[in-house]
Design an enzyme around this catalytic site. Structure first.
Site, PDB file in Angstrom:
ATOM      1  N   ASN A   9       1.006  -1.242   0.094  1.00 57.80           N
ATOM      2  CA  ASN A   9      -0.141  -0.128  -0.164  1.00 57.80           C
ATOM      3  C   ASN A   9       0.726   1.240   0.122  1.00 57.80           C
ATOM      4  O   ASN A   9       1.469   1.563   0.900  1.00 57.80           O
ATOM      5  CB  ASN A   9      -0.857  -0.166   1.293  1.00 57.80           C
ATOM      6  CG  ASN A   9      -1.828   1.151   1.309  1.00 57.80           C
ATOM      7  OD1 ASN A   9      -1.589   2.381   1.090  1.00 57.80           O
ATOM      8  ND2 ASN A   9      -2.977   0.948   1.754  1.00 57.80           N
ATOM      9  N   LYS A  12       0.582   3.672   2.845  1.00 57.46           N
ATOM     10  CA  LYS A  12       0.948   3.441   4.231  1.00 57.46           C
ATOM     11  C   LYS A  12       2.572   3.660   4.070  1.00 57.46           C
ATOM     12  O   LYS A  12       3.312   3.835   5.149  1.00 57.46           O
ATOM     13  CB  LYS A  12       0.824   1.896   4.358  1.00 57.46           C
ATOM     14  CG  LYS A  12      -0.585   1.393   4.932  1.00 57.46           C
ATOM     15  CD  LYS A  12      -0.639   0.088   5.181  1.00 57.46           C
ATOM     16  CE  LYS A  12      -1.909  -0.605   5.366  1.00 57.46           C
ATOM     17  NZ  LYS A  12      -1.968  -2.041   5.669  1.00 57.46           N
ATOM     18  N   ASP A  67      -1.282  -3.780   9.762  1.00 57.74           N
ATOM     19  CA  ASP A  67      -2.774  -4.121   9.594  1.00 57.74           C
ATOM     20  C   ASP A  67      -3.822  -3.019  10.096  1.00 57.74           C
ATOM     21  O   ASP A  67      -3.631  -2.971  11.374  1.00 57.74           O
ATOM     22  CB  ASP A  67      -3.238  -5.653   9.696  1.00 57.74           C
ATOM     23  CG  ASP A  67      -4.316  -6.046   8.853  1.00 57.74           C
ATOM     24  OD1 ASP A  67      -4.123  -6.064   7.684  1.00 57.74           O
ATOM     25  OD2 ASP A  67      -5.511  -6.216   9.598  1.00 57.74           O
ATOM     26  N   ASP A 162     -10.408   8.340   4.889  1.00 62.04           N
ATOM     27  CA  ASP A 162      -9.999   9.671   5.465  1.00 62.04           C
ATOM     28  C   ASP A 162     -10.898  10.429   5.183  1.00 62.04           C
ATOM     29  O   ASP A 162     -11.250  11.382   6.256  1.00 62.04           O
ATOM     30  CB  ASP A 162      -8.650  10.095   4.929  1.00 62.04           C
ATOM     31  CG  ASP A 162      -7.325   9.207   5.649  1.00 62.04           C
ATOM     32  OD1 ASP A 162      -7.656   8.748   6.888  1.00 62.04           O
ATOM     33  OD2 ASP A 162      -6.380   9.447   5.203  1.00 62.04           O
TER      34      ASP A 162
HETATM   35  P1  ITT Z   1      -1.226  -4.199   3.004  1.00 61.97           P
HETATM   36  O1  ITT Z   1      -2.091  -5.558   3.424  1.00 61.97           O
HETATM   37  O2  ITT Z   1      -0.242  -4.600   1.858  1.00 61.97           O
HETATM   38  O3  ITT Z   1      -0.492  -3.708   3.791  1.00 61.97           O
HETATM   39  P2  ITT Z   1      -3.885  -3.142   2.415  1.00 61.97           P
HETATM   40  O4  ITT Z   1      -4.136  -1.600   1.472  1.00 61.97           O
HETATM   41  O5  ITT Z   1      -4.330  -4.347   1.782  1.00 61.97           O
HETATM   42  O6  ITT Z   1      -2.324  -3.021   2.277  1.00 61.97           O
HETATM   43  P3  ITT Z   1      -4.887  -3.470   5.042  1.00 61.97           P
HETATM   44  O7  ITT Z   1      -5.259  -5.035   4.693  1.00 61.97           O
HETATM   45  O8  ITT Z   1      -4.128  -3.298   6.391  1.00 61.97           O
HETATM   46  O9  ITT Z   1      -4.054  -3.040   4.026  1.00 61.97           O
HETATM   47  O10 ITT Z   1      -6.311  -2.872   4.789  1.00 61.97           O
HETATM   48  C1  ITT Z   1      -6.617  -1.334   5.278  1.00 61.97           C
HETATM   49  C2  ITT Z   1      -7.636  -0.484   4.649  1.00 61.97           C
HETATM   50  O11 ITT Z   1      -8.028   0.225   5.680  1.00 61.97           O
HETATM   51  C3  ITT Z   1      -6.968   0.178   3.666  1.00 61.97           C
HETATM   52  O12 ITT Z   1      -7.151  -0.407   2.432  1.00 61.97           O
HETATM   53  C4  ITT Z   1      -7.723   1.569   3.631  1.00 61.97           C
HETATM   54  O13 ITT Z   1      -9.086   1.509   3.025  1.00 61.97           O
HETATM   55  C5  ITT Z   1      -8.120   1.494   5.386  1.00 61.97           C
HETATM   56  N1  ITT Z   1      -7.315   2.475   6.088  1.00 61.97           N
HETATM   57  C6  ITT Z   1      -6.154   1.975   6.849  1.00 61.97           C
HETATM   58  N2  ITT Z   1      -5.401   3.039   7.281  1.00 61.97           N
HETATM   59  C7  ITT Z   1      -6.142   4.096   6.869  1.00 61.97           C
HETATM   60  C8  ITT Z   1      -5.941   5.380   7.044  1.00 61.97           C
HETATM   61  O14 ITT Z   1      -4.943   5.898   7.580  1.00 61.97           O
HETATM   62  N3  ITT Z   1      -6.830   6.278   6.291  1.00 61.97           N
HETATM   63  C9  ITT Z   1      -7.860   5.930   5.726  1.00 61.97           C
HETATM   64  N4  ITT Z   1      -8.078   4.546   5.615  1.00 61.97           N
HETATM   65  C10 ITT Z   1      -7.204   3.646   6.112  1.00 61.97           C
END
Ligand code: ITT
Length: 204
Positions: A9, A12, A67, A162
């Site tokens: 991501n 992130k 996560d 967000d």
């Molecule tokens: P990785 O598993 O490769 O790290 P991912 O996008 O699949 O990437 P997650 O499974 O942790 O990550 O899912 C997190 C989701 O939650 C992400 O897709 C966002 O939609 C939401 N999210 C997490 N942190 C956020 C933030 O700071 N602001 C807004 N949305 C967020």
């Protein structure tokens, strides 16, 4: 000090790099690695560990994984660990677009509010950071930030949910907060600061 950040991501990666300026951060992309381990855990902590362990076993570098997701009280905690694939739940086992996820969350919450005849829009973001050091020892750090789901999208800053999250700490939606403002109160900022406090001294 090199740190493998086990995520694909890009948002992130950007936020965590800003939060950890002293570390040399590498990601799967730097190894042309597109692996995406299946997130089979029931909690943020379990899923963060699954991702960190997968890439630690592959590259044997100190590794962190994030996560995270949004937890909405009126929806019984959904989307929670399903935040990235919320709009695809029951359809396909892959992430859905941020926009589709937001549309679904607005719709589900509106329906529940109507059914309950209230306007409970309380929510929080949660972030679990799993860290595995060079000897294979595992650590876990959790950060949360509380607020409410707005009635419409506000602002374009940040990513994911967000622009629909009104932060209680900032008294404004993350969608119009600066990167520094968001980092100062965010779930990720809080988890990463716990990581830094505990781990920085180990390497300095
Ligand atoms: P990785 O598993 O490769 O790290 P991912 O996008 O699949 O990437 P997650 O499974 O942790 O990550 O899912 C997190 C989701 O939650 C992400 O897709 C966002 O939609 C939401 N999210 C997490 N942190 C956020 C933030 O700071 N602001 C807004 N949305 C967020």
């Amino acid at each position: 000090m090199k740190l493998f950040l086990a995520t694909n991501n890009k948002h992130k990666i950007h936020e965590i790099k800003e939060m950890l300026p002293k570390w040399e951060i590498v990601t799967p992309k730097d190894f042309n690695d597109t692996d995406d381990p299946e997130e089979t855990g029931m909690t943020f902590e379990e899923n963060a560990y699954i991702k960190a362990k997968y890439f630690y076993d592959k590259y044997h570098l100190p590794t962190i994984a994030d996560d995270s997701g949004i937890v909405v009280d009126a929806l019984g905690g959904m989307p929670g660990v399903y935040s990235a694939r919320y709009a695809n739940l029951g359809i396909a086992n892959c992430n859905s677009s941020d926009e589709a996820n937001r549309v679904k969350l607005f719709k589900e919450l509106e329906e529940v509010n109507k059914k309950n005849n209230d306007n409970n829009r309380s929510a929080h973001f949660a972030c679990a950071i799993a860290f595995i050091d060079e000897d294979g020892n595992a650590y876990s750090f959790v950060g949360k930030t509380f607020g409410e789901i707005t009635y419409e999208e506000i602002g374009e800053n940040g990513f994911g949910y967000d622009c629909m999250f009104l932060s209680h700490d900032l008294n404004k939606p993350f969608g119009i907060a600066s990167e520094e403002e968001k980092a100062s109160v965010s779930h990720r900022g809080r988890a990463i600061r716990k990581f830094k406090e505990e781990i920085d001294k180990k390497y300095n």
